[in-house]
Scaffold this motif. Structure first.
Motif, short mmCIF file in Angstrom:
data_model
loop_
_atom_site.label_atom_id
_atom_site.label_comp_id
_atom_site.label_asym_id
_atom_site.label_seq_id
_atom_site.Cartn_x
_atom_site.Cartn_y
_atom_site.Cartn_z
N SER A 120 0.89 -1.07 -0.18
CA SER A 120 -0.06 -0.02 -0.07
C SER A 120 0.78 1.16 -0.30
N GLY A 121 2.11 1.06 0.12
CA GLY A 121 3.04 2.16 0.15
C GLY A 121 2.94 2.82 1.47
N GLN A 122 3.96 4.19 1.64
CA GLN A 122 3.98 4.48 3.04
C GLN A 122 2.92 5.84 3.15
N HIS A 123 2.36 5.94 4.49
CA HIS A 123 1.73 7.11 4.56
C HIS A 123 1.75 7.67 5.93
N PRO A 124 3.16 8.01 6.28
CA PRO A 124 3.50 8.43 7.49
C PRO A 124 2.70 9.96 7.77
N ARG A 125 2.35 10.12 9.12
CA ARG A 125 1.84 11.30 9.48
C ARG A 125 2.81 12.35 9.92
N ALA A 126 4.09 11.77 10.48
CA ALA A 126 5.18 12.80 10.60
C ALA A 126 6.58 12.64 10.11
N ALA A 135 5.63 15.43 -1.54
CA ALA A 135 5.04 13.81 -1.98
C ALA A 135 4.32 13.19 -1.06
N LEU A 136 4.78 12.99 0.18
CA LEU A 136 4.10 12.45 1.22
C LEU A 136 2.84 13.16 1.93
N GLY A 137 3.06 14.32 2.10
CA GLY A 137 2.11 15.10 2.65
C GLY A 137 2.22 15.11 4.10
N VAL A 138 3.25 15.08 4.75
CA VAL A 138 3.29 14.93 6.26
C VAL A 138 2.53 16.02 7.03
N ALA A 139 1.98 15.78 7.90
CA ALA A 139 1.22 16.80 8.93
C ALA A 139 2.18 17.54 9.72
N HIS A 140 3.15 16.83 10.04
CA HIS A 140 4.34 17.36 11.06
C HIS A 140 5.63 17.08 10.74
N ILE A 141 6.43 18.17 11.10
CA ILE A 141 7.76 17.89 10.94
C ILE A 141 8.27 18.03 12.46
N VAL A 142 9.14 17.06 12.95
CA VAL A 142 9.76 17.10 14.41
C VAL A 142 11.23 17.13 14.16
N VAL A 143 11.86 18.24 14.84
CA VAL A 143 13.26 18.20 14.72
C VAL A 143 13.63 17.75 16.26
#
Length: 215
Positions: free
Chosen positions: A36-42, A97-105
């Motif tokens: 199904s491919g990857q769909h990470p939220r963050a 491409a993935l459309g993540v909702a969050h980026i955490v550093v």
């Protein structure tokens, strides 16, 4: 190519152990992820340091995080005229491409890269100042942070600089047009964290309080 060698036996044993237990018990889940491919939220941007185990800290399973690791968890400023943008490419892929909702550093205590930058900027690491030093030139990204913490007592500066690595990376993320657009459209949120690897503590950057606060 005759310089590649077989894996050390302990890694082979661990692989077979994982395949016979974790994978065997969750085979359908792994196959679903593959198909199904990857769909990470963050997306998580963390340090290469072997002591920072992102998935363990958050109890994450496969498919949850898009993880990028580099020396001192740094994000460079937007610079489309340069070459070999590993970190920038990862950010672009995560957002567009993935459309993540969050980026955490995620920064951490006792960071060797940050210490190297601190030493370099104070004349204690001449090797890092050489143009040929990949680490030194990468840590140039953090030089503005050294100026920001210069008024602190010497003993407090390394930890403060570790946190500046997070703040500067957040600032640099906003120089990417596609990141800024996603943030302004409420499609993306940015988060800054710092973890104490020895004590298991986690702190979050809070602009309203002007610093990091414990979670």
């Amino acid at each position: 190519m005759d310089f590649a060698r077989p894996l050390p036996s302990y890694l082979i044993q661990r692989y077979h152990g994982w395949k016979a237990t974790t994978y065997q018990g969750n085979k359908a889940w792994y196959r679903r992820l593959a198909e199904s491919g990857q769909h990470p939220r963050a997306m998580v941007i963390s340090c290469c340091d072997s002591r920072v185990h992102v998935t363990s800290i958050f109890g994450a399973d496969e498919g949850e995080f898009f993880i990028h690791r580099n020396i001192a968890n740094l994000v460079p400023p937007y610079n489309p005229d340069g070459e070999y943008h590993g970190t920038s490419a990862a950010v672009e892929y995560a957002v567009t491409a993935l459309g993540v909702a969050h980026i955490v550093v995620l920064g951490h205590s006792n960071c060797g890269g940050v210490k190297g930058c601190h030493d370099m900027c104070n004349g204690r690491a001449p090797a890092l100042e050489e143009k040929s030093s990949f680490v030194g030139r990468w840590m140039d990204i953090l030089r503005p942070g050294v100026k920001r913490i210069s008024d602190l007592p010497e003993a407090e500066q390394p930890r403060a600089l570790e946190k500046q690595a997070v703040v500067i990376s957040l600032e640099n993320l906003m120089t990417f047009p596609f990141v800024r657009s996603a943030v302004e459209d409420d499609r993306l949120t940015l988060h800054g964290l710092w973890t104490d690897t020895g004590e298991g503590g986690l702190e979050q950057f809070d602009p309203a309080q002007g610093g990091f606060v414990a979670l």
